[in-house]
Design a protein around this motif. Structure first.
Motif, PDB file in Angstrom:
ATOM      1  N   MET A  39     -18.728  -9.784  29.720  1.00 34.61           N
ATOM      2  CA  MET A  39     -18.892 -10.707  30.839  1.00 34.61           C
ATOM      3  C   MET A  39     -17.935 -10.370  31.971  1.00 34.61           C
ATOM      4  SD  MET A  39     -21.256 -12.817  30.279  1.00 34.61           S
ATOM      5  CE  MET A  39     -20.892 -13.780  31.747  1.00 34.61           C
ATOM      6  N   ALA A  40     -18.440 -10.503  33.136  1.00 29.95           N
ATOM      7  CA  ALA A  40     -17.621 -10.502  34.345  1.00 29.95           C
ATOM      8  C   ALA A  40     -16.888  -9.190  34.593  1.00 29.95           C
ATOM      9  CB  ALA A  40     -16.610 -11.631  34.335  1.00 29.95           C
ATOM     10  N   GLU A  70     -10.008  -3.684  23.230  1.00 31.88           N
ATOM     11  CA  GLU A  70     -10.678  -4.245  22.057  1.00 31.88           C
ATOM     12  C   GLU A  70     -10.698  -3.245  20.904  1.00 31.88           C
ATOM     13  OE1 GLU A  70     -11.603  -7.378  22.245  1.00 31.88           O
ATOM     14  OE2 GLU A  70     -11.161  -7.524  24.376  1.00 31.88           O
ATOM     15  N   TYR A  82       0.530  -4.121  -1.491  1.00 32.64           N
ATOM     16  CA  TYR A  82      -0.032  -4.861  -2.622  1.00 32.64           C
ATOM     17  C   TYR A  82      -0.185  -3.940  -3.832  1.00 32.64           C
ATOM     18  CZ  TYR A  82      -3.385  -7.943  -5.009  1.00 32.64           C
ATOM     19  OH  TYR A  82      -4.019  -8.737  -5.906  1.00 32.64           O
ATOM     20  N   PHE A 141       3.336  -2.495  -5.045  1.00 32.18           N
ATOM     21  CA  PHE A 141       4.102  -3.457  -5.833  1.00 32.18           C
ATOM     22  C   PHE A 141       3.429  -3.706  -7.184  1.00 32.18           C
ATOM     23  CE2 PHE A 141       5.187  -7.623  -7.437  1.00 32.18           C
ATOM     24  CZ  PHE A 141       6.566  -7.499  -7.510  1.00 32.18           C
ATOM     25  N   PHE A 165       5.213  -3.391 -10.576  1.00 32.55           N
ATOM     26  CA  PHE A 165       5.394  -4.653 -11.292  1.00 32.55           C
ATOM     27  C   PHE A 165       4.940  -4.534 -12.751  1.00 32.55           C
ATOM     28  CE2 PHE A 165       3.642  -9.031 -12.111  1.00 32.55           C
ATOM     29  CZ  PHE A 165       4.870  -9.641 -12.253  1.00 32.55           C
ATOM     30  N   TRP A 223       7.313  -2.211 -14.653  1.00 34.77           N
ATOM     31  CA  TRP A 223       8.605  -2.874 -14.807  1.00 34.77           C
ATOM     32  C   TRP A 223       8.528  -3.964 -15.889  1.00 34.77           C
ATOM     33  CZ3 TRP A 223       9.358  -8.118 -13.809  1.00 34.77           C
ATOM     34  CH2 TRP A 223      10.689  -8.564 -13.863  1.00 34.77           C
ATOM     35  N   TYR A 224       7.457  -4.734 -15.876  1.00 35.33           N
ATOM     36  CA  TYR A 224       7.334  -5.853 -16.803  1.00 35.33           C
ATOM     37  C   TYR A 224       7.156  -5.375 -18.238  1.00 35.33           C
ATOM     38  CZ  TYR A 224       6.971 -10.907 -16.920  1.00 35.33           C
ATOM     39  OH  TYR A 224       7.248 -12.229 -17.071  1.00 35.33           O
ATOM     40  N   ASN A 283       7.939  -2.423 -19.398  1.00 30.57           N
ATOM     41  CA  ASN A 283       9.198  -1.782 -19.785  1.00 30.57           C
ATOM     42  C   ASN A 283       9.029  -0.778 -20.921  1.00 30.57           C
ATOM     43  OD1 ASN A 283      11.827  -1.368 -19.266  1.00 30.57           O
ATOM     44  ND2 ASN A 283      12.584  -3.231 -20.265  1.00 30.57           N
ATOM     45  N   PHE A 307       5.629  -7.362   9.851  1.00 32.60           N
ATOM     46  CA  PHE A 307       5.912  -8.307  10.932  1.00 32.60           C
ATOM     47  C   PHE A 307       5.655  -7.678  12.303  1.00 32.60           C
ATOM     48  CE2 PHE A 307       8.269 -10.253   7.431  1.00 32.60           C
ATOM     49  CZ  PHE A 307       7.724 -11.523   7.496  1.00 32.60           C
ATOM     50  N   ARG A 350      -1.075 -10.309  17.650  1.00 30.99           N
ATOM     51  CA  ARG A 350      -2.199  -9.799  18.434  1.00 30.99           C
ATOM     52  C   ARG A 350      -1.717  -9.025  19.656  1.00 30.99           C
ATOM     53  NH1 ARG A 350      -7.489 -12.099  20.004  1.00 30.99           N
ATOM     54  NH2 ARG A 350      -7.665 -11.958  22.258  1.00 30.99           N
ATOM     55  N   GLU A 373     -16.403  -6.686  22.039  1.00 31.11           N
ATOM     56  CA  GLU A 373     -15.261  -7.571  22.309  1.00 31.11           C
ATOM     57  C   GLU A 373     -14.938  -8.372  21.069  1.00 31.11           C
ATOM     58  OE1 GLU A 373     -14.769  -9.809  25.779  1.00 31.11           O
ATOM     59  OE2 GLU A 373     -16.071  -8.570  27.007  1.00 31.11           O
ATOM     60  N   ILE A 384     -13.825 -11.699  19.271  1.00 30.57           N
ATOM     61  CA  ILE A 384     -13.973 -13.103  19.648  1.00 30.57           C
ATOM     62  C   ILE A 384     -12.598 -13.769  19.568  1.00 30.57           C
ATOM     63  CG2 ILE A 384     -14.942 -15.319  18.992  1.00 30.57           C
ATOM     64  CD1 ILE A 384     -17.422 -13.834  18.068  1.00 30.57           C
TER      65      ILE A 384
END
Lengths: 202, 411
Positions: free
Chosen positions: B1-2, B253, B271, B274, B278, B281-282, B284, B323, B328, B409, B411
């Motif tokens: 648009m525009a 975009e 994810y 780890f 995990f 480690w658990y 062992n 972080f 955005r 684009e 939204i």
């Protein structure tokens, strides 16, 4: 667009109208009109469409939503709470040695911390969205307008509220007509005594 | 648009002779060849440096292979989902994926010469006294290793060139049936890709420590691969925008979406990384924990000093980019997105280094060969990429979804 700025302040008691409602034929006309309303300096107004119009937030000059910050905060709170709860349970409340590991075994806490972080963020996103949009709102003065029923079908609207500092009963209506609105009307403010069921006229 | 009409000249989508991009193959190729020769000369210095060379070279080749393979994955998934938004950057991915055959040429002879130095399971005397290696012999033997390696490279190269060439054919004919054909074939290709990538990770990286195994390793390798590919795509797209080739083609975009995918796969990597750590480690269990111990402090009898490297990976590959890439505004700001993408490429290199090097050194050690190998392989990778990009349009110019992509684009 949600009902972002539409609210009836206490001061509305002194106004005879909720404001002016203008309908536009095409998304393009609405977009141009939004730019003009924005540039004219109005601040208490909103665009209402049955479908998302790309870039309309720019045409309206809306500031970015504050929601992401709320989601970040609730997400981090959820994660922090999850981690703290497990640490407290394992160290203070029920200090049990499990598979020969120390009481404070942080890797074991990560899955729950992660899940509660996600839960916090999700709750923050949904509830925050409701709060920022002032939902649930059971009734709104705009529902008084017969035209406005088309907002869920093919109607593209701009509503400028009467308590906008730049608002003037006649000038604002003429301004919107000049922008290519096909229908312009003054929307009355509800009289609570008259509107006993609270559902609205439309 | 525009928006006013965006005017894209067809000749801006082609690398013009005499431009910086046109000189890239020659310059990068020269740098690559020089540093390859330097690496080989350095490698011949001593027995130790030969061993170092094989490991450094493996890191370099796997790092650039990851970019190519991740781009291949992007192309496959793009067709499988009939995606519209990314058509403007798909040709870049198609071209980068076609660097795989060159990397195969860089991989095979060096690893063939370095088999003994790289892979403990090739030591016949060690296998003779090692029950675990005897049990694993049906998989971990040299014949099988090379048959599989050839299959991996043939499958990847075949897929990469099939999708690139079909897409380039469409540039000329504009035939929409080609898009349908690629979409129909892509799920099969995705399955082939998943199996080959997983086992390549097992063969080339996991078997460096043959006693160790992790069923998650294939996914871990995949996650890092895709992160590096989206980072590389972002860098290339930004570069082509700066030189004017993508002006009016790629918009904020598209960068927003590339940034979202980069962010998503960074989180996915964390994810998986780890989860892998995990579970081991658990439980062992010594034969599993050993791999992580040699990347941390080792044991009392056999110490190691890789803990800072592991910490850097956890912080640099997850905590910081999580972080940094989240807002955005950063994904829509070209400079900040470029910083994020370059950082992710660097930290992915660190990931590959971290996978390979503790197998050679118990002490965290850096070598000049790490740098020369990277420049050698990197130069030849860039030269290949530049040569491929210089042949034809930088955008699938008659793809039926190109208009959708141009107008895309968020939204």
């Amino acid at each position: 667009m949600g009902l972002m700025t539409l609210d009836v302040p206490e001061a509305a008691a002194g106004y005879s109208h909720y404001g002016v409602l203008a309908r536009f034929e095409t998304a393009k006309a609405l977009y141009r009109a939004c730019e003009a309303v924005r540039d004219a300096g109005y601040s208490k107004w909103d665009a209402l469409t049955p479908f998302p119009v790309h870039g309309l937030e720019k045409a309206m000059g809306l500031k970015p939503s504050k929601l992401p910050f709320l989601v970040l905060a609730t997400g981090l709170s959820g994660a922090g709470l999850g981690f703290a709860l497990q640490s407290w349970v394992h160290i203070k409340a029920y200090p049990l040695v499990i598979s020969g590991k120390p009481l404070f075994t942080w890797p074991a806490f990560v899955p729950v911390t992660f899940e509660l972080g996600v839960l916090g963020a999700a709750l923050g996103a949904v509830l925050g969205m409701f709060a920022f949009n002032k939902l649930p709102t059971y009734h709104h003065p705009l529902f008084r307008s017969e035209n406005f029923t088309r907002v869920t079908d093919d109607g593209l609207f701009i509503a400028i509220e009467a308590w906008d500092p730049k608002y003037d009963d006649r000038d604002t209506a003429e301004f919107l007509s000049g922008l290519g609105a096909v229908e312009v009307e003054h929307v009355p403010i509800d009289d609570p005594a008259e509107d006993g069921d609270g559902v609205g006229a439309a | 648009m525009a928006h006013g009409p965006r005017i894209v000249r067809l000749d801006q989508l082609v690398i013009q002779p005499g431009s910086g991009w046109a000189r890239l193959p020659l310059i990068a190729g020269a740098v690559g060849l020089v540093f390859t020769v330097v690496s080989i000369v350095l490698a011949m210095g001593s027995k130790e440096s030969t061993k170092q060379f094989f490991h450094s070279w493996l890191v370099a080749v796997v790092f650039f292979l990851c970019i190519g393979l991740g781009c291949l994955f992007f192309v496959l998934i793009h067709h499988a989902t009939k995606a519209g938004w990314g058509v403007v950057v798909r040709r870049l991915a198609e071209n980068l994926a076609c660097t795989v055959p060159v990397l195969a040429v860089l991989f095979v002879p060096v690893v063939a010469l370095g088999m003994y130095d790289l892979f403990h399971w090739t030591h016949a005397d060690a296998v003779a006294h090692d029950r675990l290696l005897q049990v694993k012999e049906p998989w971990l033997n040299e014949t099988g290793f090379w048959i599989r390696t050839v299959i991996y490279f043939v499958v990847w190269s075949g897929l990469a060139f099939y999708f690139r060439n079909t897409s380039r054919r469409q540039d000329e004919s504009g035939d929409e049936a080609l898009s349908r054909r690629m979409a129909r074939f892509s799920p099969v290709a995705v399955a082939l890709f998943a199996v080959t990538l997983t086992f390549a990770g097992f063969d080339w990286l996991m078997s460096l420590e043959p006693h160790w195994y992790s069923t998650m390793f294939g996914v871990y390798f995949f996650a890092g691969t895709v992160v590096s590919a989206f980072a590389a795509l972002t860098v290339f797209t930004l570069a082509f925008e700066r030189t004017g080739h993508f002006r009016g083609v790629v918009t904020g975009e598209h960068f927003h979406d590339l940034g979202k995918l980069l962010f998503a796969f960074t989180v996915f990597w964390a994810y998986i990384a780890f989860s892998q750590f995990f579970l081991i480690w658990y439980a062992n269990i010594p034969e599993e924990t050993n791999w992580f111990l040699s990347r941390l402090d080792g044991t009392d009898l056999n110490p190691a000093s890789w803990r800072p490297a592991t910490m850097l990976l956890a912080i640099g590959h997850f905590a910081v980019p999580f972080f940094f890439l989240m807002p955005r505004t950063i994904k829509r700001n070209r400079t900040l997105l470029l910083i994020g993408a370059v950082w992710m490429l660097a930290i992915h290199l660190w990931d590959v280094f971290w996978l390979v090097m503790p197998n050679l050194h118990r002490e965290m050690t850096f070598s000049l060969l790490d740098v020369t190998s990277l420049l050698g392989v990197g130069g030849l990778f860039l030269a290949t990429a530049g040569w491929l990009l210089g042949r034809g349009s930088l955008v699938p110019s008659r793809d039926p979804r190109l208009v959708e992509s141009l107008a895309f684009e968020n939204i």
